[in-house]
Design an enzyme around this catalytic site. Structure first.
Site, PDB file in Angstrom:
ATOM      1  N   ASP A   1      -0.303  -0.804  -5.004  1.00 10.03           N
ATOM      2  CA  ASP A   1      -1.514  -0.977  -5.685  1.00 10.03           C
ATOM      3  C   ASP A   1      -1.204  -0.917  -7.015  1.00 10.03           C
ATOM      4  O   ASP A   1      -2.242  -1.171  -7.867  1.00 10.03           O
ATOM      5  CB  ASP A   1      -2.549   0.185  -5.436  1.00 10.03           C
ATOM      6  CG  ASP A   1      -1.973   1.796  -5.831  1.00 10.03           C
ATOM      7  OD1 ASP A   1      -0.639   1.676  -6.007  1.00 10.03           O
ATOM      8  OD2 ASP A   1      -2.775   2.679  -5.880  1.00 10.03           O
TER       9      ASP A   1
ATOM     10  N   THR B   1       2.117   6.497  -4.010  1.00 12.86           N
ATOM     11  CA  THR B   1       0.969   6.614  -4.590  1.00 12.86           C
ATOM     12  C   THR B   1       0.086   5.464  -4.428  1.00 12.86           C
ATOM     13  O   THR B   1       0.341   4.558  -4.426  1.00 12.86           O
ATOM     14  CB  THR B   1       1.110   6.717  -5.897  1.00 12.86           C
ATOM     15  OG1 THR B   1       2.265   7.470  -6.461  1.00 12.86           O
ATOM     16  CG2 THR B   1      -0.013   6.814  -7.008  1.00 12.86           C
TER      17      THR B   1
ATOM     18  N   ASP C   1       4.147   2.209  -0.570  1.00 12.34           N
ATOM     19  CA  ASP C   1       4.255   2.819  -1.712  1.00 12.34           C
ATOM     20  C   ASP C   1       3.436   4.243  -1.493  1.00 12.34           C
ATOM     21  O   ASP C   1       2.321   4.091  -1.149  1.00 12.34           O
ATOM     22  CB  ASP C   1       3.665   2.156  -2.942  1.00 12.34           C
ATOM     23  CG  ASP C   1       3.725   2.596  -4.077  1.00 12.34           C
ATOM     24  OD1 ASP C   1       4.778   3.322  -4.575  1.00 12.34           O
ATOM     25  OD2 ASP C   1       2.843   2.856  -4.887  1.00 12.34           O
TER      26      ASP C   1
END
Length: 838
Positions: free
Chosen positions: A594, A351, A349
């Site tokens: 996250d 970000t 991911d």
């Protein structure tokens, strides 16, 4: 879904996740104020009034103390590692320890102490195993405390973070996006609260919760906020027990350990009938001294057991945990170390992984003649609409704080939390002059029509790696109006600059060098994500794909996944489908993330990796948590896994070679009706020098070989021929010696000659396994050879181990047979490597 929150007088009421009026958290935040009383008005879904038991201020300190005294506390531990008692029990009470323990006791009564040395070795090995696993437990427990989620609980009207184990029955627990529901309860306050219960029910669609609805531990918040009253805590919360079992520290369920278990099962099947035959042969058929017959019988049984193999596997895993713990990497399940080493595709991911969590507003571009000062006032007001802003909204809040202008007098009348599924958030205001307005903030390519001229400048910004949000006005001032998003009028572009992680480039290069494919999967614009990945040097970053054009067919999706490296506008469900598509092609997939939108994919991936700063939900389902939030820690985990797998494969071959030659020697002895050639002391010496000591060093040595599948096959394809050659050459030497020697001391001379051959052949097996050679590996093999030579030349050691070479003919014959066996070993190992590839 949006929800209005105005009381009967038109005023705003206090709200969830916040404290009563006068508290700093609710000051100037009408959206928060509306939740505290538990009142909400949804014109589409009318809600019942909150349960009578709801108390917005939560429990008092006295009530908490009273519940703790009654034992109504959430005493289920957050993370469960094995207790010291369980560690001792698991290391001491094993099947093979029982067998060896019985044989040891027998030998203590019937033979000299040197024939009982194998028992002391087992005691030492067991002690080492207990100490190393205890060290790993301490590391895991200390890291678990660091990474433990701290739910927010409201007591005495004040919200504060506490440990999960401190929650008591009746506590009011606040919820926000990404928060995990830690105990069972009843919703007391809800503001567009959406709960994902997929980890419990398997249903992927979020469930909208209202006051009075039940929430179960193990679920998590995907949008909105609220609070719930704990109705079941501790072991009464059944779902909590399930979640606890799911995240339990374990040493099982890995190819390595299951492979060893399979091998030990076959070893047991071989060992039992062979041992029975040997016992009958030595105690009944041969009319020798009873005590010596018992000793030689035990000497034949003990080496069949690969007792140190399980120990060294546990030690290797445990030391891996300690090493990674020093780098702030929490391994929630030990096989994850092994699993990540087998991964061939890593899904990232963007970000929080390639970029740091924070962003900065670089510019605001008004559209359609909008006034820039007015746009800034809207953005200032927007920041107060969400008490739990995501990274994008936080960047806007930092750039345009609410107290920086007259936007502070704008009143929030409605709010729509950001959702990964819809890609935008919304807020409605009563402006300073009394005008009502509603706004959406989110992905431009979702809110704009395909032919909108603003898309061209957005594309140019995305190509620079910038993130762009669109601020759009909703006609009529109502967020819940039908088609509000489709009819929204573009007002401004908010350009955000993302902060690249300085170490991400090196980590991507490491994976590329190790032939591990990297796929960047993000909810952001694909071109923007590709630009960021390109800056970090990701191979194939130019191959971007908008996930809205991904085929739904799993096979076609897998093909698209293999052809492209960067994917944008991916929904949480698509992330899950993409992981499944890759797995359907035989890939071993790791997923990092996250955010709450990563949970489903993390759960389904072979290895889930969460950042320590990530949401509670991601940390709960991930096998590995990077507490230092550094993506650069992953190569260390991969390296540790490769060390464990590669080294255990090496030492397993050593241990099982011994098992094979021990079983075959016993069978040959039974068939030929001769005395077993060895006493326990001889095989203890051989095992220590050719297996025990070298295996310990080899198991803990650096090893960067890429992990290979088919552990059992890889080990047995070498162990079986090596054991067969060792047994045959040793038995040939023994039979020649029986014809050569006669008279008193003949059996001791025969045993010494056979021991020399077996030692030399075993040393050659060790020399092959130690490849490729380094200075310390050569020194290790040489030191073991020197140790045996010392035993042969030092008189008291000769007597202690009953080893004395008699004459020159048989000793040199033993050396010659061993040399021939070594040539055969070399040929067989090369042939097996070509013929039986694992």
């Amino acid at each position: 879904m949006t929800q209005r929150a105005l009381d009967s007088s038109g005023g705003q009421t206090p709200g969830p996740g916040e404290q009563p009026p006068g508290n700093s958290r609710t000051a100037g935040n009408p959206r928060q104020a509306k939740i505290d009383a538990g009142a909400e008005l949804d014109p589409v879904h009318p809600v019942d009034p909150p349960p009578p038991a709801h108390r917005p201020d939560g429990l008092t300190t006295a009530e908490v103390a009273e519940r703790v005294a009654r034992g109504e506390v959430n005493d289920v531990p957050v993370r469960s590692s094995r207790s010291v008692v369980e560690i001792v029990r698991a290391n001491v009470f094993t099947r093979f320890n029982l067998i060896i323990g019985v044989l040891w006791v027998i030998m203590l009564f019937v033979a000299p102490i040197q024939d009982s040395l194998f028992g002391f070795v087992i005691v030492a090995n067991t002690g080492i195993g207990i100490i190393q696993e205890w060290r790993a437990k301490k590391t895991l427990d200390s890291l678990a405390v660091i990474g433990e989620a701290k739910p927010t609980v409201r007591r005495d009207g004040t919200a504060s973070e506490i440990s999960t184990s401190e929650i008591v029955l009746g506590d009011l627990v606040e919820l926000g996006p990404g928060d995990k529901v830690v105990v069972d309860g009843t919703v007391a306050e809800a503001d567009s609260l959406e709960i994902d219960e997929s980890l419990l029910t398997g249903e992927a669609d979020p469930v909208i919760k209202r006051a009075g609805d039940q929430v179960m531990s193990g679920s998590f918040v995907v949008a909105g906020g609220g609070a719930f009253t704990a109705t079941k805590v501790g072991r009464e919360a059944y779902a909590a027990q399930l979640a606890e079992e799911a995240s339990r520290f374990t040493l099982v369920h890995s190819e390595l350990r299951s492979g060893i278990s399979t091998i030990l099962k076959y070893v047991t099947w071989m060992m039992v009938p062979t041992a029975i035959g040997l016992i009958i042969s030595q105690l009944v058929v041969k009319d020798n001294n009873f005590k010596e017959s018992v000793a030689r019988t035990v000497g034949g049984i003990v080496p069949m057991i690969p007792e140190g193999l399980v120990l060294l596997t546990s030690v290797a895993f445990a030391i891996g945990v300690v090493r990674l713990g020093r780098k702030q990497c929490l391994v929630q399940e030990l096989p994850a170390i092994e699993g990540l080493a087998r991964v061939d595709v890593v899904c990232l991911d963007k970000t929080g992984t390639l970029t740091e969590g924070g962003m900065d507003v670089s510019e605001v571009r008004p559209l359609n003649g909008s006034d820039e000062a007015y746009v800034q006032r809207v953005l200032r007001a927007f920041g107060s609409s969400d008490p739990r802003p995501n990274a994008s909204l936080q960047a806007i809040i930092d750039a345009y704080p609410a107290d920086g202008g007259d936007a502070g007098s704008w009143a929030v009348t409605d709010a729509m939390p950001f959702s990964s599924a819809r890609k935008y958030s919304g807020a409605a205001f009563t402006e300073a002059d009394g005008t009502a307005s509603a706004w959406l903030l989110g992905a431009p390519d979702v809110l704009l029509s395909e032919g909108d001229p603003a898309l061209k400048q957005i594309e140019r910004l995305n190509e620079q790696g910038l993130r762009v949000l669109l601020l759009a006005r909703v006609p009529g001032g109502a967020l819940d109006a039908p088609g509000a998003a489709a009819e929204a009028v573009p007002t401004a572009l908010v350009v955000l600059e993302q902060r690249l992680r300085p170490d991400a480039g090196d980590t991507l290069a490491y994976f590329a060098d190790q032939n591990v494919a990297t796929k960047v999967i993000s909810g952001d614009n694909a071109v923007s994500v590709g630009a960021v990945a390109g800056k970090l040097g990701l191979a194939g970053a130019e191959n971007t794909l908008d996930a809205r054009r991904l085929p739904s067919d799993p096979d076609e999706m897998a093909t698209a996944m293999e052809r492209n490296a960067v994917f944008g506008r991916v929904t949480p469900q698509q992330k899950r489908d993409m992981v499944a598509a890759l797995q359907s092609r035989g890939h071993t997939v790791a997923m990092t993330g996250d955010g709450v939108n990563d949970v489903l994919a993390l759960k389904d991936a072979d290895i889930g990796v969460s950042m320590g700063s990530g949401s509670e939900a991601t940390r709960a389902v991930a096998q590995i948590v990077l507490l230092n939030n550094s993506f650069a820690t992953l190569p260390s985990v991969v390296a540790e896994g490769r060390r464990v797998i590669g080294n255990i494969t090496r030492v397993a071959t050593l241990f099982l070679t011994k098992t094979v030659y021990s079983v075959l020697l016993a069978i040959l002895v039974v068939c030929t009706q001769v005395e077993y050639p060895f006493l326990p002391r001889h095989l203890t010496l051989l095992s220590t020098l050719t297996i025990g000591v070298p295996a310990f060093f080899l198991a803990l040595a650096p090893n960067k070989e890429r992990a290979q599948p088919n552990f059992v096959r890889r080990v047995m394809r070498y162990a079986i021929p090596s054991g067969a050659i060792a047994a045959a050459s040793t038995f040939v030497t023994y039979l020649l010696a029986r014809h050569h020697y006669s008279g008193a001391g003949a059996l001791e001379a025969e045993t010494s000659a056979a021991t020399l051959t077996l030692f030399l052949v075993s040393m050659y097996v060790l020399a092959i396994i130690a490849r490729p050679y380094t200075w310390w590996r050569v020194a290790l093999v040489a030191a073991m050879g020197l140790g045996f030579l010392i035993v042969l030349v030092v008189p008291w050691l000769q007597d202690f181990f009953a080893l004395k070479l008699v004459g020159t003919v048989m000793p040199w014959a033993a050396v010659g047979i061993a040399a021939a066996a070594a040539v055969l070993l070399e040929f067989v190992w090369r042939w097996v490597g070509r013929r039986f590839r694992a």
